[in-house]
Design a protein around this motif. Structure first.
Motif, PDB file in Angstrom:
ATOM      1  N   SER A  85       0.772  -1.290  -0.157  1.00 54.81           N
ATOM      2  CA  SER A  85      -0.071   0.100   0.117  1.00 54.81           C
ATOM      3  C   SER A  85       0.865   1.356   0.020  1.00 54.81           C
ATOM      4  O   SER A  85       0.426   2.350  -0.324  1.00 54.81           O
ATOM      5  CB  SER A  85      -1.003  -0.192   1.176  1.00 54.81           C
ATOM      6  N   GLN A  86       2.325   1.039   0.110  1.00 54.61           N
ATOM      7  CA  GLN A  86       2.821   2.291   0.420  1.00 54.61           C
ATOM      8  C   GLN A  86       3.650   2.552  -0.725  1.00 54.61           C
ATOM      9  O   GLN A  86       4.627   3.481  -1.301  1.00 54.61           O
ATOM     10  CB  GLN A  86       3.932   2.367   1.444  1.00 54.61           C
ATOM     11  N   VAL A  87       3.457   1.873  -1.939  1.00 55.19           N
ATOM     12  CA  VAL A  87       4.051   1.951  -3.307  1.00 55.19           C
ATOM     13  C   VAL A  87       3.112   2.467  -4.205  1.00 55.19           C
ATOM     14  O   VAL A  87       2.245   1.976  -4.822  1.00 55.19           O
ATOM     15  CB  VAL A  87       4.649   0.504  -3.880  1.00 55.19           C
ATOM     16  N   SER A  88       3.378   3.792  -4.567  1.00 55.22           N
ATOM     17  CA  SER A  88       2.495   4.447  -5.325  1.00 55.22           C
ATOM     18  C   SER A  88       2.309   4.113  -7.036  1.00 55.22           C
ATOM     19  O   SER A  88       1.562   4.171  -7.309  1.00 55.22           O
ATOM     20  CB  SER A  88       2.819   6.143  -5.278  1.00 55.22           C
ATOM     21  N   SER A  89       3.457   3.553  -7.306  1.00 52.55           N
ATOM     22  CA  SER A  89       3.575   3.116  -8.641  1.00 52.55           C
ATOM     23  C   SER A  89       2.704   1.923  -8.957  1.00 52.55           C
ATOM     24  O   SER A  89       2.166   1.789  -9.964  1.00 52.55           O
ATOM     25  CB  SER A  89       5.048   2.939  -9.182  1.00 52.55           C
ATOM     26  N   ILE A  90       2.466   0.957  -7.750  1.00 55.52           N
ATOM     27  CA  ILE A  90       1.517   0.097  -7.814  1.00 55.52           C
ATOM     28  C   ILE A  90       0.166   0.432  -8.188  1.00 55.52           C
ATOM     29  O   ILE A  90      -0.774  -0.152  -8.900  1.00 55.52           O
ATOM     30  CB  ILE A  90       1.758  -0.998  -6.806  1.00 55.52           C
ATOM     31  N   ALA A  91      -0.368   1.356  -7.470  1.00 53.89           N
ATOM     32  CA  ALA A  91      -1.586   1.827  -7.442  1.00 53.89           C
ATOM     33  C   ALA A  91      -2.025   2.672  -8.822  1.00 53.89           C
ATOM     34  O   ALA A  91      -3.076   2.488  -9.477  1.00 53.89           O
ATOM     35  CB  ALA A  91      -1.735   3.015  -6.316  1.00 53.89           C
ATOM     36  N   ASN A 311      10.036   1.968  -4.175  1.00 57.68           N
ATOM     37  CA  ASN A 311       9.447   3.025  -4.626  1.00 57.68           C
ATOM     38  C   ASN A 311      10.182   3.570  -5.667  1.00 57.68           C
ATOM     39  O   ASN A 311      10.053   4.356  -6.715  1.00 57.68           O
ATOM     40  CB  ASN A 311       9.202   4.183  -3.580  1.00 57.68           C
ATOM     41  N   ARG A 312      11.620   3.705  -5.596  1.00 57.99           N
ATOM     42  CA  ARG A 312      12.683   4.227  -6.179  1.00 57.99           C
ATOM     43  C   ARG A 312      12.737   3.642  -7.471  1.00 57.99           C
ATOM     44  O   ARG A 312      12.678   4.081  -8.960  1.00 57.99           O
ATOM     45  CB  ARG A 312      14.068   4.046  -5.719  1.00 57.99           C
ATOM     46  N   ILE A 313      12.806   2.343  -7.572  1.00 58.56           N
ATOM     47  CA  ILE A 313      12.671   1.224  -8.874  1.00 58.56           C
ATOM     48  C   ILE A 313      11.253   1.607  -9.533  1.00 58.56           C
ATOM     49  O   ILE A 313      11.290   1.780 -10.744  1.00 58.56           O
ATOM     50  CB  ILE A 313      12.780  -0.185  -8.459  1.00 58.56           C
ATOM     51  N   GLY A 314      10.088   1.563  -9.027  1.00 57.47           N
ATOM     52  CA  GLY A 314       8.878   1.558  -9.269  1.00 57.47           C
ATOM     53  C   GLY A 314       8.624   2.904 -10.149  1.00 57.47           C
ATOM     54  O   GLY A 314       7.936   3.178 -11.092  1.00 57.47           O
TER      55      GLY A 314
END
Length: 329
Positions: A85-91, A311-314
């Motif tokens: 839930s803390q990875v914005s790129s997934i959303a 997050n950096r990778i995403g």
């Protein structure tokens, strides 16, 4: 130096993990951590698809699932733990992919149908129906090459591959089409005779269970119903306890088969032997878990730092995708 291929695997944060998780995925995670760049997803968003009304369980389970993974021997210096839930790129990727997936594709997914029946859902939520779309975003935000799954999850991954192919064709992106790595062991049956060991079925032996709790489960295990006395020849091929010996005690399994089928080994003694084997397996896990339970700040740091890396990778991958989609101005 050759770049390691990436693996994306993980667990829904709906409670502690059990022996079914161990044989199905955790054991292989430990074996693969030196040869692949491994990401362990703490799937709290996916947990919400069935446990949206119990957020406190999901919160505590983020820690429990992490500690269970660490307890089996995963090295936090080799693997990356990611709070979904803390990875914005997934959303964001979930939203993008949802634009090119039809409702019929999701409704006809056999895994979705089975899970809906298991949970007794007649009217599906948007999040539950879109589970495979979210899963595709989980896999592709870091361009994972390999996804270890059980047989029941293969339809999800096949849909993910279709989504990636269509997306790449539409926008000229270079998202990696994930490959399946099937679990070598199928679903672990419950010792109570149920076809599946599961949290909701009350038949699970958890990795964190005490020796007393493990024996309690094994003692009540269903065996050959026709074998009411030791001297009566047994039928180990239909006995759940023997199935466990085959998985967890393979070196002694042939001897146990012969002794059971010839009436030399009684069910109680067979259960005692299994109890010893399982507790020998679980004891090092209990010790590792006890360390992390007394160092929860360290567990939190492992999750936070892993999520920052993800997050950096995403974000880097998402920027390249948005460029191809003409969304950057």
């Amino acid at each position: 130096m050759e770049t390691k291929k990436r693996i994306l695997t993980g667990d829904r944060t709906t409670g502690r993990l059990h022996l079914g998780h161990y044989v199905g995925s955790l054991k292989s995670r430990v074996e693969l951590q030196d040869t692949y760049e491994e990401f362990i997803l703490l799937a709290d968003i996916q947990a919400l698809t069935t446990h949206f009304d119990n957020p406190r369980l999901i919160n505590s389970s983020i820690y429990d699932v992490t500690m269970d993974n660490l307890s089996v021997g995963l090295d936090p210096n080799k693997v990356t733990f990611v709070q979904q839930s803390q990875v914005s790129s997934i959303a964001e990727l979930t939203i993008f992919y949802s634009m090119i997936v039809t409702v019929n594709q999701l409704r006809h997914n056999p895994t979705i149908k089975t899970e809906a029946q298991n949970y007794g859902y007649e009217d599906l939520t948007y999040g539950f129906l879109g589970y495979p779309v979210s899963q595709t975003a989980d896999i592709t935000f870091i361009n994972a090459d390999l996804v270890p799954v059980g047989e029941d999850q293969v339809p999800h991954i096949e849909l993910s591959r279709k989504i990636v192919r269509k997306f790449n064709k539409l926008y000229g992106t270079n998202i990696v089409e994930p490959q399946v790595k099937l679990s070598q062991v199928g679903r672990l049956s419950g010792l109570d005779g149920n076809a599946k060991m599961g949290k909701s079925m009350g038949n699970a032996i958890y990795l964190s269970d005490t020796p007393e709790t493990v024996w309690k489960h094994i003692r009540k295990a269903v065996t050959d119903p026709a074998r009411v006395r030791t001297e009566i020849p047994g039928h180990p091929e239909i006995c759940n306890v023997y199935k466990y010996h085959q998985i967890f005690n393979p070196s002694e399994a042939p001897e146990i088969y012969e002794q059971c089928s010839s009436g030399k080994l009684g069910c109680f003694d067979c259960k005692k032997r299994l109890n010893t084997v399982l507790n020998d397996l679980l004891e090092p896990m209990r010790e590792r878990r006890a360390y992390y339970e007394s160092h929860l700040g360290e567990v939190r740091e492992i999750i936070v730092e892993g999520t920052k890396k993800a997050n950096r990778i995403g974000n880097e991958n998402l920027d390249a995708i948005k460029e191809k989609m003409f969304l950057k101005i």
